[in-house]
Design a protein around this motif. Sequence first.
Motif, PDB file in Angstrom:
ATOM      1  N   PRO A 264     -52.723  11.051 -38.445  1.00  0.00           N
ATOM      2  CA  PRO A 264     -51.677  10.525 -37.574  1.00  0.00           C
ATOM      3  C   PRO A 264     -50.281  10.740 -38.146  1.00  0.00           C
ATOM      4  CG  PRO A 264     -52.799   8.734 -38.718  1.00  0.00           C
ATOM      5  CD  PRO A 264     -53.575   9.978 -39.015  1.00  0.00           C
ATOM      6  N   LEU A 265     -49.314  10.918 -37.273  1.00  0.00           N
ATOM      7  CA  LEU A 265     -47.925  11.058 -37.703  1.00  0.00           C
ATOM      8  C   LEU A 265     -47.385   9.690 -38.124  1.00  0.00           C
ATOM      9  CD1 LEU A 265     -46.589  13.563 -35.014  1.00  0.00           C
ATOM     10  CD2 LEU A 265     -47.546  14.032 -37.278  1.00  0.00           C
ATOM     11  N   HIS A 266     -46.449   9.717 -39.069  1.00  0.00           N
ATOM     12  CA  HIS A 266     -45.990   8.466 -39.668  1.00  0.00           C
ATOM     13  C   HIS A 266     -44.460   8.389 -39.698  1.00  0.00           C
ATOM     14  CE1 HIS A 266     -45.240  10.944 -43.197  1.00  0.00           C
ATOM     15  NE2 HIS A 266     -46.515  11.262 -43.273  1.00  0.00           N
ATOM     16  N   LEU A 267     -43.951   7.356 -40.345  1.00  0.00           N
ATOM     17  CA  LEU A 267     -42.506   7.125 -40.361  1.00  0.00           C
ATOM     18  C   LEU A 267     -41.742   8.262 -41.021  1.00  0.00           C
ATOM     19  CD1 LEU A 267     -42.381   3.306 -41.187  1.00  0.00           C
ATOM     20  CD2 LEU A 267     -41.801   4.420 -39.026  1.00  0.00           C
ATOM     21  N   GLY A 268     -42.354   8.919 -42.002  1.00  0.00           N
ATOM     22  CA  GLY A 268     -41.703  10.073 -42.611  1.00  0.00           C
ATOM     23  C   GLY A 268     -41.486  11.175 -41.593  1.00  0.00           C
ATOM     24  N   HIS A 269     -42.491  11.417 -40.743  1.00  0.00           N
ATOM     25  CA  HIS A 269     -42.346  12.408 -39.676  1.00  0.00           C
ATOM     26  C   HIS A 269     -41.301  11.952 -38.653  1.00  0.00           C
ATOM     27  CE1 HIS A 269     -46.686  13.202 -40.847  1.00  0.00           C
ATOM     28  NE2 HIS A 269     -46.112  14.372 -41.046  1.00  0.00           N
ATOM     29  N   LEU A 270     -41.324  10.668 -38.325  1.00  0.00           N
ATOM     30  CA  LEU A 270     -40.427  10.159 -37.291  1.00  0.00           C
ATOM     31  C   LEU A 270     -38.970  10.395 -37.658  1.00  0.00           C
ATOM     32  CD1 LEU A 270     -39.941   8.602 -34.661  1.00  0.00           C
ATOM     33  CD2 LEU A 270     -40.084   6.484 -35.983  1.00  0.00           C
ATOM     34  N   PHE A 271     -38.588   9.954 -38.868  1.00  0.00           N
ATOM     35  CA  PHE A 271     -37.203  10.095 -39.285  1.00  0.00           C
ATOM     36  C   PHE A 271     -36.899  11.486 -39.831  1.00  0.00           C
ATOM     37  CE2 PHE A 271     -37.809   5.422 -39.629  1.00  0.00           C
ATOM     38  CZ  PHE A 271     -36.859   5.055 -38.684  1.00  0.00           C
ATOM     39  N   GLY A 272     -37.963  12.196 -40.251  1.00  0.00           N
ATOM     40  CA  GLY A 272     -37.750  13.511 -40.838  1.00  0.00           C
ATOM     41  C   GLY A 272     -37.628  14.627 -39.824  1.00  0.00           C
ATOM     42  N   THR A 273     -38.368  14.526 -38.702  1.00  0.00           N
ATOM     43  CA  THR A 273     -38.365  15.646 -37.764  1.00  0.00           C
ATOM     44  C   THR A 273     -38.495  15.242 -36.300  1.00  0.00           C
ATOM     45  OG1 THR A 273     -39.488  17.712 -37.175  1.00  0.00           O
ATOM     46  CG2 THR A 273     -40.861  15.990 -38.079  1.00  0.00           C
ATOM     47  N   LEU A 274     -39.289  14.206 -35.984  1.00  0.00           N
ATOM     48  CA  LEU A 274     -39.570  13.892 -34.591  1.00  0.00           C
ATOM     49  C   LEU A 274     -38.313  13.481 -33.824  1.00  0.00           C
ATOM     50  CD1 LEU A 274     -42.947  11.959 -34.993  1.00  0.00           C
ATOM     51  CD2 LEU A 274     -42.619  14.311 -34.211  1.00  0.00           C
ATOM     52  N   GLN A 275     -37.478  12.669 -34.439  1.00  0.00           N
ATOM     53  CA  GLN A 275     -36.247  12.259 -33.770  1.00  0.00           C
ATOM     54  C   GLN A 275     -35.347  13.457 -33.485  1.00  0.00           C
ATOM     55  OE1 GLN A 275     -34.588   9.122 -36.281  1.00  0.00           O
ATOM     56  NE2 GLN A 275     -35.364   7.557 -34.883  1.00  0.00           N
ATOM     57  N   ASN A 276     -35.327  14.404 -34.421  1.00  0.00           N
ATOM     58  CA  ASN A 276     -34.499  15.593 -34.215  1.00  0.00           C
ATOM     59  C   ASN A 276     -35.053  16.464 -33.085  1.00  0.00           C
ATOM     60  OD1 ASN A 276     -32.237  17.232 -34.912  1.00  0.00           O
ATOM     61  ND2 ASN A 276     -33.603  18.637 -35.984  1.00  0.00           N
ATOM     62  N   ARG A 277     -36.368  16.531 -32.948  1.00  0.00           N
ATOM     63  CA  ARG A 277     -36.967  17.293 -31.841  1.00  0.00           C
ATOM     64  C   ARG A 277     -36.543  16.698 -30.499  1.00  0.00           C
ATOM     65  NH1 ARG A 277     -43.272  17.808 -33.909  1.00  0.00           N
ATOM     66  NH2 ARG A 277     -42.782  18.577 -36.003  1.00  0.00           N
ATOM     67  N   VAL A 278     -36.596  15.381 -30.413  1.00  0.00           N
ATOM     68  CA  VAL A 278     -36.201  14.717 -29.168  1.00  0.00           C
ATOM     69  C   VAL A 278     -34.721  14.955 -28.888  1.00  0.00           C
ATOM     70  CG1 VAL A 278     -35.985  12.482 -28.008  1.00  0.00           C
ATOM     71  CG2 VAL A 278     -38.026  12.982 -29.378  1.00  0.00           C
ATOM     72  N   ARG A 279     -33.909  14.910 -29.941  1.00  0.00           N
ATOM     73  CA  ARG A 279     -32.467  15.161 -29.784  1.00  0.00           C
ATOM     74  C   ARG A 279     -32.214  16.555 -29.230  1.00  0.00           C
ATOM     75  NH1 ARG A 279     -28.157  17.515 -32.722  1.00  0.00           N
ATOM     76  NH2 ARG A 279     -29.653  18.416 -34.190  1.00  0.00           N
ATOM     77  N   LEU A 280     -32.864  17.554 -29.791  1.00  0.00           N
ATOM     78  CA  LEU A 280     -32.684  18.931 -29.323  1.00  0.00           C
ATOM     79  C   LEU A 280     -33.197  19.096 -27.898  1.00  0.00           C
ATOM     80  CD1 LEU A 280     -33.778  20.753 -32.605  1.00  0.00           C
ATOM     81  CD2 LEU A 280     -31.466  20.728 -31.643  1.00  0.00           C
ATOM     82  N   GLN A 281     -34.344  18.500 -27.603  1.00  0.00           N
ATOM     83  CA  GLN A 281     -34.890  18.542 -26.251  1.00  0.00           C
ATOM     84  C   GLN A 281     -33.899  17.943 -25.256  1.00  0.00           C
ATOM     85  OE1 GLN A 281     -38.918  16.588 -25.011  1.00  0.00           O
ATOM     86  NE2 GLN A 281     -37.319  15.050 -24.725  1.00  0.00           N
ATOM     87  N   ASP A 282     -33.338  16.797 -25.603  1.00  0.00           N
ATOM     88  CA  ASP A 282     -32.418  16.108 -24.695  1.00  0.00           C
ATOM     89  C   ASP A 282     -31.093  16.856 -24.526  1.00  0.00           C
ATOM     90  OD1 ASP A 282     -34.357  14.196 -24.411  1.00  0.00           O
ATOM     91  OD2 ASP A 282     -33.382  12.696 -25.683  1.00  0.00           O
ATOM     92  N   MET A 283     -30.764  17.693 -25.509  1.00  0.00           N
ATOM     93  CA  MET A 283     -29.556  18.519 -25.395  1.00  0.00           C
ATOM     94  C   MET A 283     -29.755  19.695 -24.454  1.00  0.00           C
ATOM     95  SD  MET A 283     -28.359  18.621 -29.399  1.00  0.00           S
ATOM     96  CE  MET A 283     -27.186  19.934 -29.138  1.00  0.00           C
ATOM     97  N   GLY A 284     -31.022  20.059 -24.199  1.00  0.00           N
ATOM     98  CA  GLY A 284     -31.303  21.191 -23.328  1.00  0.00           C
ATOM     99  C   GLY A 284     -31.862  22.401 -24.034  1.00  0.00           C
ATOM    100  N   VAL A 285     -32.180  22.277 -25.321  1.00  0.00           N
ATOM    101  CA  VAL A 285     -32.819  23.363 -26.074  1.00  0.00           C
ATOM    102  C   VAL A 285     -34.272  23.494 -25.603  1.00  0.00           C
ATOM    103  CG1 VAL A 285     -33.601  24.065 -28.373  1.00  0.00           C
ATOM    104  CG2 VAL A 285     -31.320  23.070 -28.079  1.00  0.00           C
ATOM    105  N   ASP A 286     -34.766  24.726 -25.499  1.00  0.00           N
ATOM    106  CA  ASP A 286     -36.153  24.982 -25.104  1.00  0.00           C
ATOM    107  C   ASP A 286     -37.052  24.691 -26.297  1.00  0.00           C
ATOM    108  OD1 ASP A 286     -38.327  25.733 -23.608  1.00  0.00           O
ATOM    109  OD2 ASP A 286     -37.893  27.884 -23.658  1.00  0.00           O
ATOM    110  N   LEU A 287     -37.823  23.629 -26.207  1.00  0.00           N
ATOM    111  CA  LEU A 287     -38.596  23.134 -27.340  1.00  0.00           C
ATOM    112  C   LEU A 287     -40.067  23.521 -27.222  1.00  0.00           C
ATOM    113  CD1 LEU A 287     -38.731  21.294 -29.910  1.00  0.00           C
ATOM    114  CD2 LEU A 287     -39.194  19.384 -28.347  1.00  0.00           C
ATOM    115  N   PHE A 288     -40.583  24.198 -28.259  1.00  0.00           N
ATOM    116  CA  PHE A 288     -42.001  24.514 -28.379  1.00  0.00           C
ATOM    117  C   PHE A 288     -42.562  23.743 -29.564  1.00  0.00           C
ATOM    118  CE2 PHE A 288     -40.976  27.711 -25.452  1.00  0.00           C
ATOM    119  CZ  PHE A 288     -42.124  28.340 -24.993  1.00  0.00           C
TER     120      PHE A 288
END
Length: 335
Positions: A24-48
């Motif tokens: 399972p993904l954990h807090l390290g993933h959340l603050f390390g990468t997951l939040q940034n993925r959501v940020r880029l997605q919400d900006m309009g970047v094509d996220l894979f």
Amino acid sequence: MLEKQIQAHPERFRVLTGDRPTGPLHLGHLFGTLQNRVRLQDMGVDLFVIIADYQVLTDRDVADRLAETVEGLVLDYLAVGIDPERATVFTHSAIPALNQLMLPFLSLVSVPELQRNPTVKEEIAHSRQSAVSGLMFTYPVHQAADILFCKGNLVPVGRDQLPHVEITRTIARRFTERYGPVFPEPDALLSSAPVLLGTDGTKMSKSRNNAIAIGASADETARLLKGARTDTDRHITYDPVGRPEVSSLVLLAALCLGRSPEDVAAEIGSGGAAALKRTVTEAVNEFLAPMRARRADYAADTGYVRKIIQIGNERANAIADATLAEVRTAMGTAY
């Protein structure tokens, strides 16, 4: 400079990122990468987002409970805000054309170049296998195929992963020199993510059982944090170098509260480890509560989770097939 370009023209960028389904993904993933993925997605970047199930086998002999773990990752993605309407979530093993890129890509790098890769060296050192597999050795080339199959031009990474991106850039450049332009040379988007230690004071990791999973219950979170390592100094300060375990807990509370770690430490002051752990537990559980609620809602509909993977695989396969067709034409093998 790169960040400004993304903000000005997010539609010009395609991000490839992902995770190995090893737990399972954990807090390290959340603050390390997951939040940034959501940020880029919400900006309009094509996220894979690739669920790299084949790569589970790089450092272990078998992949245990893989289907369950894959679905768990999708639930974690949904919980933190990744939107399957705006992001493509897919599994590595379901994209044959992606994996076919490995063959020409391997011809573009030398054995010494793979041997020098520092990330491969580290992974080999921590491998669960008695001998290094060919898959482990060619791990950077596999990642290059992951990035380039969809012509990803932006890869969010930490500094320790820069060598992987550099090999991808080298492969793209050499393919262009040998066969013609098909692939972009992707840029690395360096992460400024905080480093969180696990509850035992070492690197937070799925395999070390020292991490707080996004989907963990409030009681489980409290139990894990109660056993977290601190030190003998009762007065709480934020000193990442001198007091790494205490400071990691302070930082975790600060991230969840949206405050500076110095302010959090000052507020706890002479309250000691007990007050620190109480503050962190309350902050983490309150911060994760809405994500955990969303995760539970989605977990009740496993058909929807599988549908997300199916749709993502269909889109990824269409893109991979088109890319492989371009590669065959460029290489003169489109018979």
